[in-house]
Motif scaffolding. Structure first.
Motif, PDB file in Angstrom:
ATOM      1  N   TRP A   2     107.692  77.649  42.879  1.00 47.50           N
ATOM      2  CA  TRP A   2     108.311  77.955  41.854  1.00 47.50           C
ATOM      3  C   TRP A   2     109.579  77.895  40.170  1.00 47.50           C
ATOM      4  O   TRP A   2     110.345  77.013  41.505  1.00 47.50           O
ATOM      5  N   ASN A   3     109.615  77.919  39.740  1.00 58.38           N
ATOM      6  CA  ASN A   3     110.529  77.589  38.481  1.00 58.38           C
ATOM      7  C   ASN A   3     110.518  78.585  37.574  1.00 58.38           C
ATOM      8  O   ASN A   3     110.241  80.545  37.330  1.00 58.38           O
ATOM      9  N   ASP A   4     111.735  78.466  37.160  1.00 60.08           N
ATOM     10  CA  ASP A   4     112.468  79.904  36.728  1.00 60.08           C
ATOM     11  C   ASP A   4     113.804  79.784  35.920  1.00 60.08           C
ATOM     12  O   ASP A   4     114.785  78.825  35.983  1.00 60.08           O
ATOM     13  N   ASP A   5     114.288  80.460  34.606  1.00 63.51           N
ATOM     14  CA  ASP A   5     114.431  80.711  33.956  1.00 63.51           C
ATOM     15  C   ASP A   5     115.757  82.131  34.101  1.00 63.51           C
ATOM     16  O   ASP A   5     115.064  82.963  33.847  1.00 63.51           O
ATOM     17  N   LEU A   6     117.160  82.047  34.288  1.00 62.14           N
ATOM     18  CA  LEU A   6     117.631  83.070  34.873  1.00 62.14           C
ATOM     19  C   LEU A   6     119.016  83.858  33.859  1.00 62.14           C
ATOM     20  O   LEU A   6     119.117  82.696  33.113  1.00 62.14           O
ATOM     21  N   ASN A   7     118.626  84.997  34.007  1.00 64.22           N
ATOM     22  CA  ASN A   7     120.216  85.768  33.350  1.00 64.22           C
ATOM     23  C   ASN A   7     120.466  86.640  33.616  1.00 64.22           C
ATOM     24  O   ASN A   7     120.508  87.537  34.215  1.00 64.22           O
ATOM     25  N   VAL A   8     122.047  85.927  34.410  1.00 62.61           N
ATOM     26  CA  VAL A   8     122.508  86.685  35.820  1.00 62.61           C
ATOM     27  C   VAL A   8     124.171  86.957  35.248  1.00 62.61           C
ATOM     28  O   VAL A   8     124.294  86.097  34.455  1.00 62.61           O
ATOM     29  N   LYS A   9     123.560  88.389  35.335  1.00 64.80           N
ATOM     30  CA  LYS A   9     124.611  89.062  34.956  1.00 64.80           C
ATOM     31  C   LYS A   9     125.713  89.392  36.084  1.00 64.80           C
ATOM     32  O   LYS A   9     125.072  90.534  36.851  1.00 64.80           O
TER      33      LYS A   9
END
Length: 198
Positions: A179-186
């Protein structure tokens, strides 16, 4: 801590990209920092170099939806980050109480490991995938708010709040990845600390 990501499953399974909120359990942060309070600013300004390690797990007991309304997923995974910051602090230097506010740009090494994704169709377990571990290096920033209290001339204690955000990307086009992903980690963190002044 809040974790938000956009995940794209492997190209050969026919699923589309999906924007999701991944439930996570509370984790921990441990770190160290050293700073300088220049005389030029009369004690109102400070700079700090900070390193911290953050770790938490996905809540595998909760599910999140796919674009197909019949499908939901759960994730059993560990998230960890090693973060480096250069903090710029505005502080109140008078009395024994020193409230402060600051901002810190930095660099983060973010890792997803021990990853298993389970898929449910209409609430019934259907299949699972063991996902490849991955790491990413990228910009991070944090906002700081807190108060330090002098115990002696050299020792102080403090309590603070920090919010940090980074956006790891794993869309490297590697056909061997599941799998591939773009994350927004807060991350929202309450800190307790001890300071020693030279």
């Amino acid at each position: 801590m809040n974790f938000r990501g956009i995940c794209t499953a492997a190209p050969n399974n026919g699923r589309d990209a999906n924007s999701i909120d991944i439930p996570v359990n509370n984790g921990y942060l441990i770190g160290v920092k050293g700073g300088w309070i220049p005389n030029l600013g009369k004690g109102y300004f400070a700079t700090e170099l900070e390193y911290n390690h953050v770790r938490y797990d996905a809540d595998s007991n909760k599910t999140y939806p796919e674009k197909n309304p019949a499908l939901t997923d759960s994730l059993d995974a560990t998230f960890a980050a090693n973060n480096f910051f250069l903090n710029f602090i505005f502080r109140y230097p008078e009395t024994m109480f020193h409230p402060y506010i600051g901002i810190g740009p930095g660099w983060s090494w973010f890792n997803i490991g021990s990853c298993t994704q389970k898929t449910y169709r209409n609430g019934v377990y259907e299949t699972s995938l063991t996902l490849d571990s991955r790491s990413s290096n990228q910009f991070i920033y944090q906002v700081l708010l807190g108060i330090d209290v002098d115990v002696t001339d050299n020792i102080g204690v403090g309590i603070g709040y920090k919010f940090s955000q980074t956006k790891p990307s794993y869309n490297g086009g590697d056909p061997n990845r599941l799998w591939n992903d773009d994350l927004n980690v807060k991350n929202h963190v309450i800190t307790l600390g001890v300071k020693y002044s030279f």
